[in-house]
Design an enzyme around this catalytic site. Structure first.
Site, PDB file in Angstrom:
ATOM      1  N   GLU A 160      -9.830 -10.954  -6.840  1.00 34.83           N
ATOM      2  CA  GLU A 160      -8.944  -9.797  -6.695  1.00 34.83           C
ATOM      3  C   GLU A 160      -7.802  -9.817  -7.724  1.00 34.83           C
ATOM      4  O   GLU A 160      -7.382  -8.768  -8.200  1.00 34.83           O
ATOM      5  CB  GLU A 160      -8.381  -9.752  -5.270  1.00 34.83           C
ATOM      6  N   HIS A 219      -1.919  -5.519   1.768  1.00 34.18           N
ATOM      7  CA  HIS A 219      -3.223  -6.199   1.684  1.00 34.18           C
ATOM      8  C   HIS A 219      -2.985  -7.620   1.203  1.00 34.18           C
ATOM      9  O   HIS A 219      -2.058  -7.870   0.432  1.00 34.18           O
ATOM     10  CB  HIS A 219      -4.133  -5.472   0.687  1.00 34.18           C
ATOM     11  N   ARG A 237      -0.876 -14.116   4.523  1.00 32.33           N
ATOM     12  CA  ARG A 237      -1.567 -13.461   5.652  1.00 32.33           C
ATOM     13  C   ARG A 237      -0.738 -13.586   6.935  1.00 32.33           C
ATOM     14  O   ARG A 237      -0.683 -12.655   7.732  1.00 32.33           O
ATOM     15  CB  ARG A 237      -2.979 -14.048   5.843  1.00 32.33           C
ATOM     16  N   TYR A 244     -12.653  -2.398  -3.112  1.00 28.37           N
ATOM     17  CA  TYR A 244     -13.034  -2.580  -1.699  1.00 28.37           C
ATOM     18  C   TYR A 244     -14.551  -2.523  -1.491  1.00 28.37           C
ATOM     19  O   TYR A 244     -14.992  -2.225  -0.384  1.00 28.37           O
ATOM     20  CB  TYR A 244     -12.360  -1.508  -0.840  1.00 28.37           C
ATOM     21  N   ASN A 257      -1.996   0.176   6.852  1.00 23.31           N
ATOM     22  CA  ASN A 257      -1.408  -1.055   7.404  1.00 23.31           C
ATOM     23  C   ASN A 257      -0.460  -1.763   6.430  1.00 23.31           C
ATOM     24  O   ASN A 257      -0.320  -2.973   6.455  1.00 23.31           O
ATOM     25  CB  ASN A 257      -2.511  -1.995   7.909  1.00 23.31           C
ATOM     26  N   LYS A 269       0.826  -1.207   0.000  1.00 23.74           N
ATOM     27  CA  LYS A 269       0.000   0.000   0.000  1.00 23.74           C
ATOM     28  C   LYS A 269       0.868   1.268   0.000  1.00 23.74           C
ATOM     29  O   LYS A 269       2.081   1.193   0.253  1.00 23.74           O
ATOM     30  CB  LYS A 269      -0.912  -0.029   1.222  1.00 23.74           C
ATOM     31  N   PHE A 328     -14.969   3.106   8.182  1.00 23.33           N
ATOM     32  CA  PHE A 328     -13.620   3.486   7.728  1.00 23.33           C
ATOM     33  C   PHE A 328     -13.484   3.544   6.212  1.00 23.33           C
ATOM     34  O   PHE A 328     -12.404   3.810   5.690  1.00 23.33           O
ATOM     35  CB  PHE A 328     -12.573   2.528   8.313  1.00 23.33           C
TER      36      PHE A 328
HETATM   37  P1  CMP Z   1      -6.990  -4.813   3.916  1.00 20.23           P
HETATM   38  O1  CMP Z   1      -6.351  -6.114   4.200  1.00 20.23           O
HETATM   39  O2  CMP Z   1      -6.540  -4.073   2.717  1.00 20.23           O
HETATM   40  O3  CMP Z   1      -8.569  -5.001   3.834  1.00 20.23           O
HETATM   41  C1  CMP Z   1      -9.482  -3.987   4.149  1.00 20.23           C
HETATM   42  C2  CMP Z   1      -8.812  -2.783   4.710  1.00 20.23           C
HETATM   43  O4  CMP Z   1      -9.657  -1.908   5.437  1.00 20.23           O
HETATM   44  C3  CMP Z   1      -7.785  -3.204   5.757  1.00 20.23           C
HETATM   45  O5  CMP Z   1      -6.702  -3.833   5.151  1.00 20.23           O
HETATM   46  C4  CMP Z   1      -7.485  -1.890   6.407  1.00 20.23           C
HETATM   47  O6  CMP Z   1      -6.667  -1.062   5.597  1.00 20.23           O
HETATM   48  C5  CMP Z   1      -8.908  -1.299   6.471  1.00 20.23           C
HETATM   49  N1  CMP Z   1      -9.555  -1.606   7.766  1.00 20.23           N
HETATM   50  C6  CMP Z   1     -10.003  -2.794   8.162  1.00 20.23           C
HETATM   51  N2  CMP Z   1     -10.569  -2.694   9.406  1.00 20.23           N
HETATM   52  C7  CMP Z   1     -10.464  -1.423   9.778  1.00 20.23           C
HETATM   53  C8  CMP Z   1     -10.863  -0.692  10.934  1.00 20.23           C
HETATM   54  N3  CMP Z   1     -11.495  -1.277  11.957  1.00 20.23           N
HETATM   55  N4  CMP Z   1     -10.601   0.612  10.994  1.00 20.23           N
HETATM   56  C9  CMP Z   1      -9.989   1.213   9.958  1.00 20.23           C
HETATM   57  N5  CMP Z   1      -9.594   0.588   8.822  1.00 20.23           N
HETATM   58  C10 CMP Z   1      -9.820  -0.714   8.737  1.00 20.23           C
END
Ligand code: CMP
Length: 385
Positions: free
Chosen positions: A226, A215, A182, A146, A212, A108, A154
């Site tokens: 995906e 993904h 993962r 998404y 984070n 990301k 969020f």
């Molecule tokens: P990702 O694995 O890309 O899948 C969905 C994304 O949403 C996740 O990583 C985070 O970037 C975001 N996300 C998931 N849960 C939360 C949360 N509780 N608060 C904020 N962002 C979130």
């Protein structure tokens, strides 16, 4: 289950057998085939399981490779997209393992600068990168990707974050790749990751719950969907590359260096040296394209034919490199084209450290400043289309 199809019995020839499904749009029917792949000569043979008839006589098909053959994967056989449903015999199940999977990995925007280190960790976890592309998602693309989160609080933050800079999308192949990736990423929230899995990617490179670092698909089925989004196999182009076509030079990580798992290290060193990688994509080059790309070296460089063979020997990674005086400075950074000479004269350069021979010299870089743009255009405009 006894199979009634009369296929060639086992011989000493290495042969894998699958049950494959194809959706016939004309009859609106799912058709089932026994698909045999002969590893020795890369030939395919198919039997219609309902009629017990030969559907495809044993034919050589070079676009299919044994790495593509595992349950859950979609393969293309003469323009027909087939889903591999199950292994048709124990020999194939044992030999190819039911554990091989593909998954989507995305680096990301917050971890973009760390892509070299992340790729190094992916490769040392025995995952193979089979596709890779740098893209800058549009808002619409991020929303589509998404969509399942659109009702979450969020969602807007997530979309704004995902379009705030380029991302690296990768197809990873390996044993239980969905889970393996993962596990490597760690918990979704980077703060949680730091306390629970301090060695995970999200702990090391992420910031919080949304930012984070990476993904990963959450199941084999999501992975298929995906991967289709970023790397469409049935029509469509997927998100565009990020090439800027200005102040640039071209770098190609050659197939021998990709297969020696040097991709992450080379990318890390290029970025650490202050160069901008403004576009990046994995390509599988055909000989005709290699000839076109290396045309200026024909009749000039003694190793011309061997250079063609090397460029087509496996996947390579093309990059647009930018920076002040990029063509000259980047060429110096790569070092003399013969790694032996490089090791004597410029031992810290890429070719001195990762090159094996004059032809397998780790990276190609544009020779003349005016070639830089042309070579970038060749990969990111012509080949991509
Ligand atoms: P990702 O694995 O890309 O899948 C969905 C994304 O949403 C996740 O990583 C985070 O970037 C975001 N996300 C998931 N849960 C939360 C949360 N509780 N608060 C904020 N962002 C979130």
């Amino acid at each position: 289950m006894r199979r009634q199809v009369n296929w060639t019995p086992y011989s000493d020839e290495d042969r894998c057998a699958f049950v494959a499904e194809w959706y016939d749009p004309n009859a609106a029917l799912l058709r089932r085939y026994q698909l045999l792949y002969y590893t020795k000569d890369g030939s395919v043979e198919m039997f219609d399981m309902k009629s017990n008839r030969v559907f495809l006589k044993r034919t050589k098909y070079e676009d299919l490779h044994v790495e593509d053959l595992f349950v859950g994967n979609k393969i293309n056989v003469f323009s027909r997209q087939l889903q591999l449903i199950e292994y048709a015999d124990q020999y194939t199940a044992r030999k190819l393992g039911s554990k091989k999977e593909k998954t989507l990995a995305v680096i990301k925007p917050d971890a973009f600068a760390k892509m070299g280190a992340i790729i190094e960790l992916i490769l040392s976890a025995d995952l193979t990168i089979t596709k890779m592309k740098m893209v800058l998602l549009t808002r619409k693309e991020a929303v589509d990707f998404y969509l399942e989160h659109q009702t979450k609080t969020f969602f807007n933050d997530l979309i704004n974050f995902m379009i705030s800079g380029p991302v690296i999308a990768m197809e990873l192949l390996g044993d239980e790749a969905v889970c393996a990736w993962r596990r490597l990423m760690g918990p979704t929230n980077s703060a949680t990751a730091r306390s629970e899995e301090p060695n995970s990617l999200r702990a090391k490179f992420g910031t919080d719950g949304t930012k984070n670092a990476t993904h990963g698909s959450d199941s084999v089925a999501s992975a298929a969907r995906e991967l289709e989004f970023f790397f469409p196999t049935s029509g469509g182009r997927g998100p565009s590359n990020t090439a800027k076509y200005s102040d640039c030079t071209c770098c190609i990580i050659k197939p021998h260096a990709v297969s020696a798992k040097c991709t992450g290290t080379i990318i890390r060193e290029i970025m650490d040296a202050g160069f901008e990688i403004s576009a990046l994509q994995m390509f599988k080059i055909e000989i005709a394209n290699a000839e076109e790309f290396y045309e200026v070296y024909k009749g000039v460089v003694a190793e011309y034919s061997d250079m063609l063979v090397e460029l087509c020997a496996g996947p390579c990674i093309a990059m647009e490199i930018r920076g002040e005086d990029a063509p000259k400075r980047f060429r110096e950074f790569c070092g003399p084209s013969d790694p032996e000479i490089a090791r004597h004269l410029r031992p810290k350069t890429l070719r001195a450290r990762y090159g094996k021979s004059k032809v397998r010299n780790a990276v190609h870089c544009s020779d003349l400043p005016e070639d830089g743009l042309l070579e970038v255009q060749y990969f990111f405009k012509i080949l991509e289309n």
